[in-house]
Structure formats: structure tokens, C-alpha cells
Design an enzyme around this catalytic site. Structure first.
Site, PDB file in Angstrom:
ATOM      1  CG  ASP A   1       9.017  -0.900   0.639  1.00  0.00           C
ATOM      2  OD1 ASP A   1       8.019  -0.643   1.281  1.00  0.00           O
ATOM      3  OD2 ASP A   1      10.216  -0.469   0.857  1.00  0.00           O
TER       4      ASP A   1
ATOM      5  CG  ASP B   1       6.304   0.810   4.087  1.00  0.00           C
ATOM      6  OD1 ASP B   1       6.312  -0.035   3.266  1.00  0.00           O
ATOM      7  OD2 ASP B   1       7.045   1.329   4.857  1.00  0.00           O
TER       8      ASP B   1
END
Ligand SMILES: *[C@@H]1O[C@H](CO)[C@@H](O)[C@H](O)[C@H]1NC(C)=O
Ligand SMILES: *[C@@H]1O[C@H](CO)[C@@H](O)[C@H](O)[C@H]1NC(C)=O
Length: 310
Positions: A92, A289
Site C-alpha cells: 500500500d 495508491d
């Protein structure tokens, strides 16, 4: 996972490019800060002189498993603890902290591929800069000065409560050296998820911009340059690297904007172009992301898109 600070009505989040070929990106962070080196005494499997070469010459590469569809996320395997045990972590770039579902004991954990992480007792104090980096405000209160409690809320409603501690990460460097490095890690003992955020993983690998992220910690210990990149294939899989640019022939470079003073990687204000034509929708704050499966638009850009396709 998308991190929670989605504020300002800007919905962002770009998953690294679903093009036909592998897509690789790399970015440089801030200059290396000097810091304490926490390689455990006697644990390094090489002599000191070659350790000193890390910052200059080596990198750490992790293979990435997963795809956008049908798996819906990417994971890497990290070996953590004493003795080191493998864990599958959701990669992430949209959040900072690396944490594991944790038997502290766990009041709410999801199903995990491996037994829950058992926390070390090497707690990070509440006023430590790494702890401060995870708090919503600068003037946060400490219930217990010897313990760093944190709460992370991701944009998709997933949230986790945990305690910050140090533990050992077993890392293979590309120059053949294997090191046990003491770094911060979250022990997440209370997670809230919805069915849509359900991933049967051991934890999250936080690669965002803050002090606590893995790349920042590796860099502040002088182990690698503050450079990170990833290469994701549309067929699934890929790799992520820290330190020296790995396989530079396959990299494309995008300058990372300093406008977003927050903890996200952003390529600066973007403009929506459809079928090669300008749409007039601009000034979009787009972040990278990897924790988000899809690309999201704010409502203005979304409406513009919809009217163009319909
Ligand atoms: C995570 O990656 C491993 C390979 O390293 C794979 O076997 C596993 O299925 C993946 N986890 C999930 C939940 O997809
Ligand atoms: C590191 O390398 C060793 C031997 O080269 C290998 O057995 C091990 O799986 C690797 N560990 C990690 C964390 O990649």
C-alpha cells in the site's frame, strides 16, 4: 487500502497503470536523514565494511503476487520476528505504517494465511517521532508514555487499532547480504472491515511518505537510498524495490509533486483527457495508491467521464 485522508472532496487514487506491458515506476524521496543504525549486534551476516556499502550500492527486492482482477490486491511476503516468520502483506503506497494482525490478544482479526503475529515487548514510546508521525495531530495525548497507540482509518472504511513496537525484519539485499534489521511495526489487535474490504492477509505493507514507512526507516538507518519503485504486470505479479534502481531499463519516471505536503505520492495536478481530447476537467489531485484496486475520480471528473462515454 486507500488511506482515510481523502479530504477536500478530492478522490484520488491511481492504481499503477493497467497497460499491456509491465509498468514500472520509481520515485525518490527526501534526502537521507542520518540516524541510528539498528542492525542487531552479531546478527549481520556480513562484515561491517560491506554493510557500509548498502546506502551506496544495494537494494532490496520483493516479488509481488496478485492482480487487479480477480484477486483484487497485491501482496508481498515479509519475514518478521524472532525467529523470523513469513507474513503476506497488502502492498500500500497510500498509507504509512506496516502492521500485522496481532495476537496481543486480538479482539478483532480477520482470517489470516499464517498464525497471528505475536508481539515483541520492544515497545516504542508515545513521544517517539515515529509514533508522532501516525497521530492525527501534533499535540496528541499519551495515555501511557511508554506505549504508542495508534488508529488508522483507510478510505474504504477499514480501520485498525494497534500498538507500535520494534521487531526484526529479515532482509535480503541484492548484493547477497542478508540482515536482521530492527524496525518499527504495528501490532494491530482490533480491526474493523466490511465485506468489501475483506482480504485474507496477515497485514499491510505501508509505503507512504511518512517517517514510519518502511522506505523511510530503511533509509534513516543508512541501509538504502531513499528510492522506491515498483513494476506491475497486467498479467499479474511484479516486484517492488527499495534503494538503488533495479532494472532501470524497464523504468519510466514520473516526477513526484511536492504540492501534496501530506503522506501521499502525487504526480501533481492532473487533467482529464478522453480519447486524446481535453475535457476541461483539470486540477485533479491524483495519488498513487497500490492499495486501491481501481482508479477513482471525484464527482466532477466522474460526471464528465460518464457524459463522454454515454
Ligand atoms: C500472497 O502471495 C502468496 C505468494 O507469495 C500467495 O501464495 C498467496 O495466495 C497470496 N495471498 C493471497 C491471500 O492471495
Ligand atoms: C533470502 O535468501 C535466502 C537464501 O538466499 C532465501 O532462502 C530466502 O528465502 C530469502 N528470504 C527472503 C526474505 O527473501
Amino acid at each position: 487500502m486507500k488511506i482515510g485522508k481523502v479530504g477536500l472532496g478530492v478522490m484520488m487514487v491511481v492504481l499503477m497503470m493497467m497497460l499491456n506491458l509491465s509498468t514500472c515506476s520509481a520515485w525518490f524521496g527526501n534526502k537521507r536523514k542520518s540516524g541510528r543504525n539498528s542492525i542487531l549486534p552479531g546478527e549481520a551476516m556480513s562484515s561491517r565494511p560491506s554493510l557500509m556499502n548498502h546506502a551506496a550500492g544495494s537494494s532490496i527486492v520483493f516479488p509481488i503476487y496478485g492482480n487487479v482482477y480477480p484477486v483484487g490486491f497485491y501482496n508481498v511476503t515479509l519475514n518478521i520476528g524472532q525467529p523470523p516468520r513469513p507474513y503476506f502483506l497488502d502492498v500500500d503506497t497510500g498509507s504509512e505504517l506496516t502492521w500485522l494482525q496481532c495476537d496481543a490478544p486480538c479482539s478483532q482479526c480477520s482470517e489470516t494465511p499464517h498464525p497471528l503475529y505475536k508481539p515483541s515487548n520492544d515497545f516504542i514510546p508515545c513521544k517517539d517521532p515515529l509514533c508522532a508521525s501516525l497521530q492525527p495531530t501534533d499535540d496528541y495525548t499519551c495515555e501511557d508514555p511508554n506505549q504508542c497507540d495508534y488508529e488508522i482509518k483507510y478510505a474504504d472504511q477499514y480501520s485498525t487499532l494497534g500498538v507500535l513496537l520494534n521487531d526484526v525484519y529479515l532482509l535480503n539485499f541484492t548484493n547477497g547480504v542478508q540482515l536482521k534489521v530492527r524496525m518499527a511495526l504495528g501490532c494491530g489487535y482490533d480491526q474493523i472491515f466490511s465485506p468489501s474490504t475483506y482480504h485474507p492477509l496477515d497485514g499491510i505493507l505501508g509505503l507512504g511518505r511518512g517517517k514510519a514507512s518502511l522506505i523511510s526507516q530503511l533509509n534513516s538507518q543508512g541501509l538504502v537510498r531513499n528510492v522506491m519503485g515498483h513494476c506491475l504486470s497486467s498479467r499479474g505479479g511484479g516486484y517492488i524495490f527499495f534503494g538503488n534502481v533495479y532494472d532501470s531499463s524497464r523504468m519510466s519516471w514520473t516526477p513526484i509533486s511536492s504540492i501534496d505536503s501530506g503522506k501521499h505520492y502525487s504526480a501533481g495536478p492532473a487533467e482529464l483527457v478522453f480519447g486524446g481530447r481535453k475535457t476541461g476537467v483539470g486540477s485533479l489531485n491524483i495519488i498513487f495508491d497500490t492499495g486501491s484496486s481501481y482508479t477513482y475520480f471525484n464527482s466532477q471528473a466522474y460526471q464528465a467521464m460518464i457524459s463522454l462515454v454515454s
